[in-house]
Design an enzyme around this catalytic site. Structure first.
Site, PDB file in Angstrom:
ATOM      1  N   LYS A  23       0.856  -1.202   0.000  1.00 21.08           N
ATOM      2  CA  LYS A  23       0.000   0.000   0.000  1.00 21.08           C
ATOM      3  C   LYS A  23       0.888   1.247   0.000  1.00 21.08           C
ATOM      4  CE  LYS A  23      -3.540  -2.793   2.147  1.00 21.08           C
ATOM      5  NZ  LYS A  23      -4.715  -2.896   2.999  1.00 21.08           N
ATOM      6  N   HIS A 107      -8.428  -2.931  -5.975  1.00 24.83           N
ATOM      7  CA  HIS A 107      -8.402  -3.105  -4.517  1.00 24.83           C
ATOM      8  C   HIS A 107      -9.542  -2.304  -3.887  1.00 24.83           C
ATOM      9  CE1 HIS A 107      -7.080  -2.926  -0.362  1.00 24.83           C
ATOM     10  NE2 HIS A 107      -6.335  -3.980  -0.626  1.00 24.83           N
ATOM     11  N   GLU A 109      -9.639  -0.431  -1.431  1.00 20.46           N
ATOM     12  CA  GLU A 109      -9.286   0.957  -1.090  1.00 20.46           C
ATOM     13  C   GLU A 109      -9.384   1.847  -2.328  1.00 20.46           C
ATOM     14  OE1 GLU A 109      -5.592  -0.107   0.751  1.00 20.46           O
ATOM     15  OE2 GLU A 109      -6.719  -1.055   2.375  1.00 20.46           O
ATOM     16  N   GLU A 179     -11.097 -10.414  -1.110  1.00 22.47           N
ATOM     17  CA  GLU A 179     -10.759  -9.630   0.078  1.00 22.47           C
ATOM     18  C   GLU A 179     -12.033  -9.032   0.657  1.00 22.47           C
ATOM     19  OE1 GLU A 179      -6.316  -8.383  -0.119  1.00 22.47           O
ATOM     20  OE2 GLU A 179      -7.522  -6.759  -0.891  1.00 22.47           O
ATOM     21  N   GLY A 185      -7.386  -4.959   7.304  1.00 24.88           N
ATOM     22  CA  GLY A 185      -6.811  -4.054   8.295  1.00 24.88           C
ATOM     23  C   GLY A 185      -7.567  -4.024   9.612  1.00 24.88           C
ATOM     24  N   SER A 225      -6.392  -9.420   6.881  1.00 22.83           N
ATOM     25  CA  SER A 225      -5.849  -9.790   8.192  1.00 22.83           C
ATOM     26  C   SER A 225      -5.150 -11.151   8.185  1.00 22.83           C
ATOM     27  CB  SER A 225      -6.945  -9.725   9.272  1.00 22.83           C
ATOM     28  OG  SER A 225      -7.438  -8.396   9.380  1.00 22.83           O
TER      29      SER A 225
HETATM   30  P1  13P Z   1      -4.423  -6.495   5.768  1.00 19.30           P
HETATM   31  O1  13P Z   1      -3.594  -7.745   5.590  1.00 19.30           O
HETATM   32  O2  13P Z   1      -3.673  -5.387   6.435  1.00 19.30           O
HETATM   33  O3  13P Z   1      -5.750  -6.788   6.386  1.00 19.30           O
HETATM   34  O4  13P Z   1      -4.718  -5.952   4.275  1.00 19.30           O
HETATM   35  C1  13P Z   1      -5.214  -6.820   3.340  1.00 19.30           C
HETATM   36  C2  13P Z   1      -5.157  -6.157   2.013  1.00 19.30           C
HETATM   37  O5  13P Z   1      -5.815  -5.176   1.775  1.00 19.30           O
HETATM   38  C3  13P Z   1      -4.248  -6.734   1.020  1.00 19.30           C
HETATM   39  O6  13P Z   1      -4.455  -6.163  -0.230  1.00 19.30           O
END
Ligand code: 13P
Length: 267
Positions: A23, A107, A109, A179, A185, A225
């Protein structure tokens, strides 16, 4: 060239696929220090496809640091046009020249904060495939959607929209990252059963839309996670082919442990 599973040793043709999504973390210096130590930590792992996705600024330096090793490099996004007046965007050719072989697309995000839609995911995916990059296409439901019982409908919509116009040959090359947004996160990962339910559904849809061979070859990996403590129980599931790791991948010891705990789990 992506590594292939040994068909005699593996019960599945799919090698585990483990990718680090950094990220917006790590400067060029931090990324290179990590990459140089990490390549040593995983140098004997020949049965896992391993990928690092640094920020764009560190992509070339990381690719140089892992050149001719078993570690590949991914961009975190790309634009679908070859070039043009698109301030802030980068093209598939720019990624490949910088040393990337993979690219993360769609993604959550990007969907939440930057207006990504299934249509733009589709354009980016086609552009990546045309340029010879392996797309890591992210899909997943929000907590509200899960609570409303809409998980599988959301996945269907995202797969259908995001993978529109792909040929079966192209679909076979994909990595799809399931995901669930509520697991990213948050420290709250999907249970192995929840992950397997979603992954099996995704593979069923791939079989219906692209045929059995594409569905068998396509990697479906889990993200949300993932940690050294839960990777083994996730990748042992029949349709969980690996992981896209955020937070835990920032620590190279933790990420190397995740790689080693995903090895040969399916034999
Ligand atoms: P985390 O492993 O921090 O939960 O993030 C997952 C993610 O968004 C991977 O692209």
């Amino acid at each position: 060239m992506r590594p292939q599973a040994d068909p005699i040793l593996m019960t599945t043709m799919r090698l585990p696929f483990i990718a680090a999504n950094w990220k917006m973390f790590k400067t060029v210096h931090e990324a290179v220090v990590y990459a140089k130590e990490f390549r040593g930590a995983v140098k004997d792992v020949d049965d896992v496809e391993i990928v690092l996705a640094p920020p764009f600024t560190a992509l070339h330096a990381v690719a140089e640091a892992v050149r001719n090793t078993n570690v590949g490099v991914a961009g975190q996004n790309l634009h679908w046009e070859r070039e043009g007046a698109f301030t802030g965007e980068i093209s598939a050719a720019m990624l490949t020249e910088a040393g990337a072989e993979y690219v993360i697309i769609g993604h959550s995000e990007r969907r939440t904060y930057f207006g990504e839609t299934d249509d733009t995911v589709n354009r980016r995916t086609l552009a990546a495939l045309t340029a010879g990059l392996t797309p890591i296409v992210c899909i997943g439901e929000t907590l509200d959607e899960r609570d409303a019982g809409q998980t599988l409908d959301v996945l269907d919509r995202q797969i259908k929209g995001g993978l529109d116009h792909l040929t079966a040959t192209q679909a076979a090359l994909l990595v799809i990252a399931y995901e669930p947004v509520w697991a990213i996160g948050t420290g709250r990962n999907a249970s192995p059963e929840q992950a397997e339910d979603a992954h099996a559904h995704i593979r069923t849809r791939l079989r219906q839309w692209f045929g059995a061979e594409a569905a068998e070859q396509c990697h479906i990996i889990y993200g949300g996670s993932v940690k050294p403590g839960n990777i083994a129980e996730l990748v042992v599931q029949l349709d969980v082919d690996g992981a896209l790791v955020g937070g835990a991948s920032l620590d190279l010891r933790a990420f190397a442990e995740i790689v080693s705990k995903s090895r040969r789990a399916k034999v």
